[in-house]
Design a protein around this motif. Sequence first.
Motif, PDB file in Angstrom:
ATOM      1  N   ALA A 264       0.827  -1.215   0.000  1.00 44.20           N
ATOM      2  CA  ALA A 264       0.000   0.000   0.000  1.00 44.20           C
ATOM      3  C   ALA A 264       0.859   1.262   0.000  1.00 44.20           C
ATOM      4  O   ALA A 264       0.404   2.321   0.433  1.00 44.20           O
ATOM      5  CB  ALA A 264      -0.920  -0.015   1.217  1.00 44.20           C
ATOM      6  N   HIS A 265       2.084   1.164  -0.487  1.00 38.86           N
ATOM      7  CA  HIS A 265       3.004   2.308  -0.455  1.00 38.86           C
ATOM      8  C   HIS A 265       2.387   3.546  -1.102  1.00 38.86           C
ATOM      9  O   HIS A 265       1.847   3.485  -2.206  1.00 38.86           O
ATOM     10  CB  HIS A 265       4.307   1.965  -1.179  1.00 38.86           C
ATOM     11  N   ARG A 266       2.472   4.649  -0.382  1.00 40.02           N
ATOM     12  CA  ARG A 266       2.006   5.929  -0.896  1.00 40.02           C
ATOM     13  C   ARG A 266       3.028   6.986  -0.520  1.00 40.02           C
ATOM     14  O   ARG A 266       3.384   7.129   0.658  1.00 40.02           O
ATOM     15  CB  ARG A 266       0.641   6.278  -0.286  1.00 40.02           C
ATOM     16  N   PRO A 267       3.570   7.733  -1.491  1.00 33.97           N
ATOM     17  CA  PRO A 267       4.565   8.755  -1.160  1.00 33.97           C
ATOM     18  C   PRO A 267       4.008   9.763  -0.157  1.00 33.97           C
ATOM     19  O   PRO A 267       2.807  10.043  -0.113  1.00 33.97           O
ATOM     20  CB  PRO A 267       4.842   9.417  -2.512  1.00 33.97           C
ATOM     21  N   LEU A 268       4.904  10.308   0.653  1.00 29.89           N
ATOM     22  CA  LEU A 268       4.506  11.308   1.634  1.00 29.89           C
ATOM     23  C   LEU A 268       4.078  12.596   0.942  1.00 29.89           C
ATOM     24  O   LEU A 268       4.599  12.961  -0.116  1.00 29.89           O
ATOM     25  CB  LEU A 268       5.665  11.589   2.590  1.00 29.89           C
ATOM     26  N   ALA A 269       3.130  13.282   1.580  1.00 28.87           N
ATOM     27  CA  ALA A 269       2.625  14.543   1.035  1.00 28.87           C
ATOM     28  C   ALA A 269       2.371  15.497   2.191  1.00 28.87           C
ATOM     29  O   ALA A 269       2.367  15.109   3.371  1.00 28.87           O
ATOM     30  CB  ALA A 269       1.338  14.300   0.241  1.00 28.87           C
ATOM     31  N   GLY A 270       2.172  16.773   1.859  1.00 27.40           N
ATOM     32  CA  GLY A 270       1.879  17.752   2.886  1.00 27.40           C
ATOM     33  C   GLY A 270       0.671  17.358   3.708  1.00 27.40           C
ATOM     34  O   GLY A 270      -0.341  16.903   3.173  1.00 27.40           O
ATOM     35  N   GLY A 271       0.793  17.511   5.025  1.00 32.50           N
ATOM     36  CA  GLY A 271      -0.285  17.130   5.933  1.00 32.50           C
ATOM     37  C   GLY A 271      -0.117  15.756   6.540  1.00 32.50           C
ATOM     38  O   GLY A 271      -0.794  15.425   7.527  1.00 32.50           O
TER      39      GLY A 271
END
Length: 296
Positions: A264-271
């Motif tokens: 379920a890898h999801r790149p980091l984002a603001g927030g």
Amino acid sequence: MRFVTFRTQDGERPGAVLSGPDAGADSDRILDLSDIASRVEDLLADGALLAQARTAAETADATALPSLGSVRLAGPVTPGKILCLGYNYRGHVPDGVDPRADDPEWPDVFVKTPNTLGGPSDAVPIPPGATDVDYEGELAVVIGRRAQRVPIEDALDHVGGYTILNDVSDRAWQRRQSQWALGKCSDGFAPLGPWVVTPDEVPDPQNLLVEVVRDGVVTVSQSTSTTIFSVAFVIHHLSQVLTLEPGDVVSTGTPQKLPAAQEAHRPLAGGDAVTVRISRIGELTTTFSSAREAAA
């Protein structure tokens, strides 16, 4: 003991974190140690100063001290060098397979530059155009005594304490080159803290549980007993090439994400926020901001 560096209008000061009269982390208090030393590094490097700090902590009235939450923390130390390890945890293998079969002969060492250092309450800016920023929760060692070509049996004597580092990484930049520097060294990509825990509180650095929590889900959970290279070996190994000075930080690598987290890898984002917690040391929560938020 737990040592921190906290920010004031007059600059940064060293402090000790004391347990308050009530149970729970919210009751922690802070004792200003600036009358004993100017930096946490000095406390860790000087036995006499460390003894003074311990006496001050033992005799302080915690109820009269400000709460830890009332101050803003910087990174607990300002290292001259931040040295990090790549692959250093054994992965899961099928029954009957030797987990050491694929161990490398030597540690894979890289550096993070001074601009990466951040405090535990500092948001990490996602660089403009970054498409695959990731987190790595790691046990970090703070050097307390100068180490130059030390034998492995003496290596832990040079440890001033232990803390937590989030080795934030831009995977896209990391994949663009054989050397990892540009993927590891964006501004703020090494949040450190919240404190340094002295070795008497961590009798065995090879018996600590490292966990990472993102979006309320545990994505990493593995013991330091599964590292390929122990803390003692890493200090010994590094000191054969370069001299480790008080305050230097050696980060010991991150465990693999759990299978479900990898899928379920999801790149980091603001927030986003990521919490790294290590038994006997505590937890470090890092928040991330977008490039637009960081510029505002």
